[in-house]
Design a protein around this motif. Structure first.
Motif, PDB file in Angstrom:
ATOM      1  N   GLY A 240       0.695  -1.610   0.429  1.00  0.00           N
ATOM      2  CA  GLY A 240      -0.237  -0.214   0.456  1.00  0.00           C
ATOM      3  C   GLY A 240       1.135   1.558  -0.249  1.00  0.00           C
ATOM      4  O   GLY A 240       0.461   1.962  -0.720  1.00  0.00           O
ATOM      5  N   THR A 241       1.693   1.371   1.032  1.00  0.00           N
ATOM      6  CA  THR A 241       2.990   2.187   0.959  1.00  0.00           C
ATOM      7  C   THR A 241       3.338   2.758  -0.268  1.00  0.00           C
ATOM      8  O   THR A 241       3.312   4.281  -1.415  1.00  0.00           O
ATOM      9  CB  THR A 241       3.958   1.990   2.245  1.00  0.00           C
ATOM     10  N   PHE A 242       4.227   1.458  -0.830  1.00  0.00           N
ATOM     11  CA  PHE A 242       4.860   1.207  -2.435  1.00  0.00           C
ATOM     12  C   PHE A 242       3.707   1.974  -3.608  1.00  0.00           C
ATOM     13  O   PHE A 242       4.371   2.952  -3.805  1.00  0.00           O
ATOM     14  CB  PHE A 242       5.425  -0.164  -2.444  1.00  0.00           C
ATOM     15  N   LEU A 243       2.546   1.676  -3.483  1.00  0.00           N
ATOM     16  CA  LEU A 243       1.968   2.280  -4.326  1.00  0.00           C
ATOM     17  C   LEU A 243       1.480   3.438  -4.252  1.00  0.00           C
ATOM     18  O   LEU A 243       1.531   4.565  -5.411  1.00  0.00           O
ATOM     19  CB  LEU A 243       0.717   1.911  -4.412  1.00  0.00           C
ATOM     20  N   ARG A 244       1.007   3.643  -2.906  1.00  0.00           N
ATOM     21  CA  ARG A 244       1.265   5.790  -2.584  1.00  0.00           C
ATOM     22  C   ARG A 244       1.959   5.797  -3.388  1.00  0.00           C
ATOM     23  O   ARG A 244       2.275   7.480  -4.094  1.00  0.00           O
ATOM     24  CB  ARG A 244       0.865   5.658  -1.697  1.00  0.00           C
ATOM     25  N   GLU A 245       3.434   6.491  -2.388  1.00  0.00           N
ATOM     26  CA  GLU A 245       4.564   6.433  -2.819  1.00  0.00           C
ATOM     27  C   GLU A 245       5.477   6.478  -4.138  1.00  0.00           C
ATOM     28  O   GLU A 245       5.090   7.566  -5.436  1.00  0.00           O
ATOM     29  CB  GLU A 245       6.494   5.759  -2.920  1.00  0.00           C
ATOM     30  N   LEU A 246       4.413   5.300  -5.258  1.00  0.00           N
ATOM     31  CA  LEU A 246       4.786   5.757  -6.194  1.00  0.00           C
ATOM     32  C   LEU A 246       3.849   6.310  -7.422  1.00  0.00           C
ATOM     33  O   LEU A 246       3.665   6.736  -8.475  1.00  0.00           O
ATOM     34  CB  LEU A 246       4.564   3.944  -6.818  1.00  0.00           C
ATOM     35  N   THR A 247       2.487   6.250  -6.838  1.00  0.00           N
ATOM     36  CA  THR A 247       1.516   6.972  -8.167  1.00  0.00           C
ATOM     37  C   THR A 247       1.312   8.335  -7.550  1.00  0.00           C
ATOM     38  O   THR A 247       1.728   9.511  -8.406  1.00  0.00           O
ATOM     39  CB  THR A 247      -0.069   7.160  -6.681  1.00  0.00           C
ATOM     40  N   ARG A 248       2.027   8.979  -6.395  1.00  0.00           N
ATOM     41  CA  ARG A 248       2.148  10.084  -6.434  1.00  0.00           C
ATOM     42  C   ARG A 248       3.573  10.876  -7.429  1.00  0.00           C
ATOM     43  O   ARG A 248       3.585  11.477  -8.008  1.00  0.00           O
ATOM     44  CB  ARG A 248       2.956  10.848  -4.973  1.00  0.00           C
ATOM     45  N   ASP A 249       4.801   9.536  -7.223  1.00  0.00           N
ATOM     46  CA  ASP A 249       6.131  10.079  -7.834  1.00  0.00           C
ATOM     47  C   ASP A 249       5.299  10.526  -9.736  1.00  0.00           C
ATOM     48  O   ASP A 249       6.065  11.328 -10.463  1.00  0.00           O
ATOM     49  CB  ASP A 249       6.650   9.412  -7.643  1.00  0.00           C
ATOM     50  N   CYS A 250       5.060   9.632 -10.110  1.00  0.00           N
ATOM     51  CA  CYS A 250       4.152   9.560 -11.565  1.00  0.00           C
ATOM     52  C   CYS A 250       3.087  10.846 -11.686  1.00  0.00           C
ATOM     53  O   CYS A 250       3.196  10.877 -12.661  1.00  0.00           O
ATOM     54  CB  CYS A 250       3.189   7.840 -11.651  1.00  0.00           C
ATOM     55  N   GLU A 251       1.898  11.141 -10.710  1.00  0.00           N
ATOM     56  CA  GLU A 251       1.713  12.348 -11.375  1.00  0.00           C
ATOM     57  C   GLU A 251       2.936  13.255 -11.017  1.00  0.00           C
ATOM     58  O   GLU A 251       1.912  14.105 -12.287  1.00  0.00           O
ATOM     59  CB  GLU A 251       0.069  12.445  -9.471  1.00  0.00           C
ATOM     60  N   GLU A 252       3.136  13.705 -10.031  1.00  0.00           N
ATOM     61  CA  GLU A 252       4.319  14.797 -10.501  1.00  0.00           C
ATOM     62  C   GLU A 252       5.015  14.659 -11.544  1.00  0.00           C
ATOM     63  O   GLU A 252       5.772  16.018 -12.260  1.00  0.00           O
ATOM     64  CB  GLU A 252       5.579  14.785  -9.164  1.00  0.00           C
ATOM     65  N   ALA A 253       5.736  13.507 -12.541  1.00  0.00           N
ATOM     66  CA  ALA A 253       5.889  13.280 -14.397  1.00  0.00           C
ATOM     67  C   ALA A 253       5.779  14.183 -14.399  1.00  0.00           C
ATOM     68  O   ALA A 253       5.567  14.691 -15.462  1.00  0.00           O
ATOM     69  CB  ALA A 253       6.433  11.150 -13.599  1.00  0.00           C
ATOM     70  N   LEU A 254       4.143  13.435 -14.565  1.00  0.00           N
ATOM     71  CA  LEU A 254       2.627  14.053 -15.468  1.00  0.00           C
ATOM     72  C   LEU A 254       3.120  15.497 -15.449  1.00  0.00           C
ATOM     73  O   LEU A 254       2.317  16.134 -16.541  1.00  0.00           O
ATOM     74  CB  LEU A 254       1.659  12.729 -15.027  1.00  0.00           C
ATOM     75  N   ARG A 255       2.903  15.849 -14.677  1.00  0.00           N
ATOM     76  CA  ARG A 255       2.700  17.383 -14.326  1.00  0.00           C
ATOM     77  C   ARG A 255       3.491  18.256 -14.909  1.00  0.00           C
ATOM     78  O   ARG A 255       3.675  18.905 -15.598  1.00  0.00           O
ATOM     79  CB  ARG A 255       2.720  18.090 -13.034  1.00  0.00           C
ATOM     80  N   ARG A 256       4.657  17.843 -14.225  1.00  0.00           N
ATOM     81  CA  ARG A 256       6.459  18.238 -15.585  1.00  0.00           C
ATOM     82  C   ARG A 256       5.863  18.231 -16.837  1.00  0.00           C
ATOM     83  O   ARG A 256       6.452  19.179 -17.743  1.00  0.00           O
ATOM     84  CB  ARG A 256       8.011  17.500 -14.858  1.00  0.00           C
ATOM     85  N   GLN A 257       5.836  16.925 -17.337  1.00  0.00           N
ATOM     86  CA  GLN A 257       5.416  16.531 -18.406  1.00  0.00           C
ATOM     87  C   GLN A 257       4.691  17.477 -18.966  1.00  0.00           C
ATOM     88  O   GLN A 257       4.858  18.301 -19.913  1.00  0.00           O
ATOM     89  CB  GLN A 257       5.037  15.673 -18.792  1.00  0.00           C
ATOM     90  N   ALA A 258       3.492  17.547 -18.600  1.00  0.00           N
ATOM     91  CA  ALA A 258       2.287  18.625 -19.236  1.00  0.00           C
ATOM     92  C   ALA A 258       2.570  19.959 -18.958  1.00  0.00           C
ATOM     93  O   ALA A 258       2.418  21.120 -19.999  1.00  0.00           O
ATOM     94  CB  ALA A 258       1.320  18.302 -18.262  1.00  0.00           C
ATOM     95  N   GLU A 259       3.259  20.463 -18.058  1.00  0.00           N
ATOM     96  CA  GLU A 259       4.014  21.730 -18.510  1.00  0.00           C
ATOM     97  C   GLU A 259       4.950  22.673 -19.089  1.00  0.00           C
ATOM     98  O   GLU A 259       4.665  23.205 -19.682  1.00  0.00           O
ATOM     99  CB  GLU A 259       4.469  21.959 -17.367  1.00  0.00           C
TER     100      GLU A 259
END
Length: 199
Positions: free
Chosen positions: A57-76
């Motif tokens: 559960g912790t790993f998935l939450r951290e991975l999701t957060r990291d992916c969302e940050e990467a997606l936001r950077r790519q989108a910006e």
């Protein structure tokens, strides 16, 4: 019939291959005043994929957060500051999750990157874009190169089916000012026999 896209869903695998798709989706959203949704799908993973001693559960939450940050950077870097967008990270089978999310947000158009290399699995099952097209029931635009401007010329392949009629109407809606060329290919009846006879 799609008069204009009210909501556009663009997907990203967080690689540079996805950047042209995000750029084209942003350009279309700007042209049509559409809402832009960005999605990255985390494929299902097994417990063997977890780092040793990690809680799933912790790993998935951290991975999701990291992916969302990467997606936001790519989108910006791809979308531009004048177009509002929402970023979502979902887990599941890629094409199933894309279709489900497109339906949830009432997307009129799905924009995907066209990947050049194909695995043996893709040869048998089809690529993600092919499976989204076959099973989604929503217009899909695959993008290979970075867009420089609005579409100026569109080639629509038609076979007089309902599917090709819908594709033509979608092309007209997405590129109303573009020159439209229609193409229908057919095989001459009896061509094989003529060639065998030297004709």
């Amino acid at each position: 019939m799609m008069h204009h896209p009210g909501t556009i869903l663009a997907t990203s695998d967080l690689s540079e291959n996805s950047t042209p798709a995000l750029q084209r989706a942003a350009l279309l959203a700007r042209e049509h005043g559409a809402r832009l949704e960005l999605l990255h799908v985390l494929e299902n993973f097994s417990h063997e994929d977890l780092p040793e001693g990690s809680d799933s559960g912790t790993f998935l939450r951290e991975l999701t957060r990291d992916c969302e940050e990467a997606l936001r950077r790519q989108a910006e870097n791809s979308v531009g500051p004048d177009i509002p967008f929402d970023c979502r990270i979902e887990t599941g089978k890629d094409f199933v999750t894309i279709i489900r999310h497109a339906r949830e947000v009432a997307a009129n158009l799905i924009v995907l990157g066209a990947h050049g290399s194909h695995s043996v699995r893709d040869l048998f099952l089809g690529t993600t874009p092919e499976r989204v097209i076959r099973k989604g029931g929503i217009p899909v635009l695959t993008v290979r190169g970075s867009p420089r401007r609005s579409y100026e010329r569109v080639l629509a392949a038609i076979d007089f089916s309902e599917g090709s009629r819908q594709a033509l109407l979608t092309a007209l809606a997405l590129a109303p000012g573009a020159r439209l060329d229609l193409l229908h290919g057919y095989e001459l009846w009896g061509l094989g026999r003529l060639s065998m006879a030297g004709g």
